[in-house]
Design a protein around this motif. Sequence first.
Motif, PDB file in Angstrom:
ATOM      1  N   PRO A   1       0.981  -1.185  -0.152  1.00  0.00           N
ATOM      2  CA  PRO A   1       0.133   0.345  -0.157  1.00  0.00           C
ATOM      3  C   PRO A   1       1.020   1.106  -0.037  1.00  0.00           C
ATOM      4  O   PRO A   1       0.357   2.884  -0.477  1.00  0.00           O
ATOM      5  N   ALA A   2       2.184   1.296   0.503  1.00  0.00           N
ATOM      6  CA  ALA A   2       3.203   2.160   0.241  1.00  0.00           C
ATOM      7  C   ALA A   2       3.750   2.984  -0.830  1.00  0.00           C
ATOM      8  O   ALA A   2       4.074   3.732  -1.147  1.00  0.00           O
ATOM      9  N   SER A   3       3.091   1.748  -2.073  1.00  0.00           N
ATOM     10  CA  SER A   3       3.926   1.890  -3.626  1.00  0.00           C
ATOM     11  C   SER A   3       3.162   2.797  -4.143  1.00  0.00           C
ATOM     12  O   SER A   3       2.105   2.763  -3.843  1.00  0.00           O
ATOM     13  N   PRO A   4       3.946   3.866  -4.614  1.00  0.00           N
ATOM     14  CA  PRO A   4       3.049   5.325  -5.380  1.00  0.00           C
ATOM     15  C   PRO A   4       2.389   4.403  -6.643  1.00  0.00           C
ATOM     16  O   PRO A   4       1.395   5.075  -7.131  1.00  0.00           O
ATOM     17  N   TRP A   5       2.478   3.006  -7.291  1.00  0.00           N
ATOM     18  CA  TRP A   5       1.739   2.161  -8.715  1.00  0.00           C
ATOM     19  C   TRP A   5       0.962   1.483  -7.657  1.00  0.00           C
ATOM     20  O   TRP A   5       0.117   1.449  -8.982  1.00  0.00           O
ATOM     21  N   VAL A   6       0.671   1.634  -6.480  1.00  0.00           N
ATOM     22  CA  VAL A   6      -0.585   0.523  -5.871  1.00  0.00           C
ATOM     23  C   VAL A   6      -1.700   1.596  -6.013  1.00  0.00           C
ATOM     24  O   VAL A   6      -1.853   3.111  -4.843  1.00  0.00           O
ATOM     25  N   PHE A   7      -3.156   1.547  -5.702  1.00  0.00           N
ATOM     26  CA  PHE A   7      -3.762   2.323  -6.152  1.00  0.00           C
ATOM     27  C   PHE A   7      -5.096   1.346  -5.091  1.00  0.00           C
ATOM     28  O   PHE A   7      -5.115   0.106  -5.603  1.00  0.00           O
ATOM     29  N   ALA A   8      -5.677   2.723  -4.476  1.00  0.00           N
ATOM     30  CA  ALA A   8      -6.968   1.457  -3.668  1.00  0.00           C
ATOM     31  C   ALA A   8      -8.328   1.264  -4.456  1.00  0.00           C
ATOM     32  O   ALA A   8      -7.789   2.295  -5.157  1.00  0.00           O
TER      33      ALA A   8
ATOM     34  N   VAL B   1      -6.502  -7.057  -4.862  1.00  0.00           N
ATOM     35  CA  VAL B   1      -5.813  -7.949  -4.027  1.00  0.00           C
ATOM     36  C   VAL B   1      -5.735  -6.828  -3.236  1.00  0.00           C
ATOM     37  O   VAL B   1      -5.248  -5.982  -2.832  1.00  0.00           O
ATOM     38  N   ASP B   2      -6.460  -7.214  -1.491  1.00  0.00           N
ATOM     39  CA  ASP B   2      -6.335  -6.475  -0.474  1.00  0.00           C
ATOM     40  C   ASP B   2      -7.676  -5.301  -1.105  1.00  0.00           C
ATOM     41  O   ASP B   2      -7.131  -4.436  -0.201  1.00  0.00           O
ATOM     42  N   GLU B   3      -7.844  -5.157  -2.166  1.00  0.00           N
ATOM     43  CA  GLU B   3      -9.345  -3.939  -2.568  1.00  0.00           C
ATOM     44  C   GLU B   3      -7.718  -3.543  -2.975  1.00  0.00           C
ATOM     45  O   GLU B   3      -8.424  -1.604  -3.460  1.00  0.00           O
ATOM     46  N   MET B   4      -7.284  -3.777  -2.978  1.00  0.00           N
ATOM     47  CA  MET B   4      -5.908  -2.626  -4.550  1.00  0.00           C
ATOM     48  C   MET B   4      -5.000  -2.909  -5.424  1.00  0.00           C
ATOM     49  O   MET B   4      -5.717  -4.902  -5.806  1.00  0.00           O
ATOM     50  N   VAL B   5      -5.255  -2.796  -6.908  1.00  0.00           N
ATOM     51  CA  VAL B   5      -4.780  -2.727  -7.743  1.00  0.00           C
ATOM     52  C   VAL B   5      -2.894  -2.479  -7.937  1.00  0.00           C
ATOM     53  O   VAL B   5      -2.746  -1.117  -7.604  1.00  0.00           O
ATOM     54  N   ASP B   6      -2.178  -2.658  -8.573  1.00  0.00           N
ATOM     55  CA  ASP B   6      -1.261  -2.854  -8.971  1.00  0.00           C
ATOM     56  C   ASP B   6      -0.524  -2.781 -10.453  1.00  0.00           C
ATOM     57  O   ASP B   6      -1.278  -3.500 -10.812  1.00  0.00           O
ATOM     58  N   VAL B   7      -0.426  -1.168 -10.516  1.00  0.00           N
ATOM     59  CA  VAL B   7      -0.311  -0.666 -12.149  1.00  0.00           C
ATOM     60  C   VAL B   7       0.465  -0.667 -12.916  1.00  0.00           C
ATOM     61  O   VAL B   7       1.294  -1.246 -13.879  1.00  0.00           O
ATOM     62  N   GLU B   8       1.951  -0.811 -11.522  1.00  0.00           N
ATOM     63  CA  GLU B   8       3.574  -1.486 -11.926  1.00  0.00           C
ATOM     64  C   GLU B   8       4.314  -1.722 -13.340  1.00  0.00           C
ATOM     65  O   GLU B   8       4.456  -1.883 -14.460  1.00  0.00           O
ATOM     66  N   GLN B   9       3.431  -2.615 -13.540  1.00  0.00           N
ATOM     67  CA  GLN B   9       3.461  -4.487 -14.713  1.00  0.00           C
ATOM     68  C   GLN B   9       2.602  -3.525 -15.787  1.00  0.00           C
ATOM     69  O   GLN B   9       3.595  -4.073 -17.224  1.00  0.00           O
ATOM     70  N   ILE B  10       1.808  -3.370 -16.011  1.00  0.00           N
ATOM     71  CA  ILE B  10       0.719  -3.235 -17.111  1.00  0.00           C
ATOM     72  C   ILE B  10       1.624  -1.686 -17.605  1.00  0.00           C
ATOM     73  O   ILE B  10       1.539  -1.186 -18.842  1.00  0.00           O
ATOM     74  N   VAL B  11       2.386  -0.523 -16.693  1.00  0.00           N
ATOM     75  CA  VAL B  11       2.573   0.220 -17.074  1.00  0.00           C
ATOM     76  C   VAL B  11       4.421   0.277 -17.928  1.00  0.00           C
ATOM     77  O   VAL B  11       4.408   0.627 -19.256  1.00  0.00           O
ATOM     78  N   ARG B  12       4.665  -1.252 -17.680  1.00  0.00           N
ATOM     79  CA  ARG B  12       6.071  -1.370 -17.803  1.00  0.00           C
ATOM     80  C   ARG B  12       5.727  -2.612 -19.071  1.00  0.00           C
ATOM     81  O   ARG B  12       6.560  -1.815 -20.185  1.00  0.00           O
ATOM     82  N   ASP B  13       5.081  -2.789 -19.339  1.00  0.00           N
ATOM     83  CA  ASP B  13       4.066  -3.618 -20.563  1.00  0.00           C
ATOM     84  C   ASP B  13       4.114  -2.623 -21.743  1.00  0.00           C
ATOM     85  O   ASP B  13       4.112  -2.905 -22.854  1.00  0.00           O
ATOM     86  N   ALA B  14       3.283  -1.815 -21.620  1.00  0.00           N
ATOM     87  CA  ALA B  14       2.526  -0.426 -22.927  1.00  0.00           C
ATOM     88  C   ALA B  14       4.613   0.188 -23.212  1.00  0.00           C
ATOM     89  O   ALA B  14       4.476   0.269 -23.840  1.00  0.00           O
ATOM     90  N   VAL B  15       5.654   0.386 -22.185  1.00  0.00           N
ATOM     91  CA  VAL B  15       6.037   1.012 -22.606  1.00  0.00           C
ATOM     92  C   VAL B  15       7.228   0.023 -23.631  1.00  0.00           C
ATOM     93  O   VAL B  15       7.805   0.646 -24.656  1.00  0.00           O
ATOM     94  N   VAL B  16       7.432  -1.104 -23.354  1.00  0.00           N
ATOM     95  CA  VAL B  16       8.132  -2.587 -23.491  1.00  0.00           C
ATOM     96  C   VAL B  16       7.774  -2.246 -24.887  1.00  0.00           C
ATOM     97  O   VAL B  16       8.182  -2.405 -25.991  1.00  0.00           O
ATOM     98  N   LEU B  17       6.048  -2.055 -24.641  1.00  0.00           N
ATOM     99  CA  LEU B  17       5.943  -2.817 -26.177  1.00  0.00           C
ATOM    100  C   LEU B  17       6.162  -1.452 -26.877  1.00  0.00           C
ATOM    101  O   LEU B  17       5.638  -1.273 -28.488  1.00  0.00           O
ATOM    102  N   ALA B  18       6.076   0.042 -26.626  1.00  0.00           N
ATOM    103  CA  ALA B  18       5.609   0.762 -27.823  1.00  0.00           C
ATOM    104  C   ALA B  18       7.689   1.131 -27.799  1.00  0.00           C
ATOM    105  O   ALA B  18       7.330   1.714 -28.702  1.00  0.00           O
TER     106      ALA B  18
END
Length: 191
Positions: A13-20, A126-143
């Motif tokens: 929850p302390a990660s800036p990539w995680v949203f409640a 997971v635990d009412e949180m989403v972690d968007v780091e991997q989707i950002v990584r995937d989008a950047v790498v593909l672009a």
Amino acid sequence: MSTHRPTPGHPDPASPWVFATRELGRRPGNMRTYTRRIDAPAGPIPLGVDAIAVPPGAPIELDVRMESVTEGVYVSGRAHAPVSGECSRCLDELSDEIDVALSELFAYPDSVTDETTDEDEVSRVVDEMVDVEQIVRDAVVLALPLAPLCRDDCPGLCPDCGEKRADLGPDHGHETLDPRWAALRERLPAE
């Protein structure tokens, strides 16, 4: 002093990539928007490819929209960041900016999507949180280009001397003599 350590497999929850997602509830149609500025991660896995990546610590601007849908939380939006690397032809340093679209469904636990897809096929809430780091990584790498260029018409390096062709004159060249003729050349007078 105790430090918070996330459980493996659970978002920190302390990660800036995680949203409640608690404020969304599970009512389809509820929506929230977020804007965050996050420093690119430093570590063994760059945010990019070998030749070009988002530099560690560089600011990544996130504009995301989270919408509660029947099966989970749909995350959409954009990520914008500087990138740097080297030209694949002349090896000069280059820098640019990248703007990528984000779009991902995070499935609710025990939803039909959660129960009918493999663990690596869809992201999960997971635990009412989403972690968007991997989707950002995937989008950047593909672009990002696999072979970035400083400019579209970059002539690259001379294969014989290794100098930049852009810095060499139009008459630059190297005489290549078939080794079978080398002995004959030694017998001929120099011009």
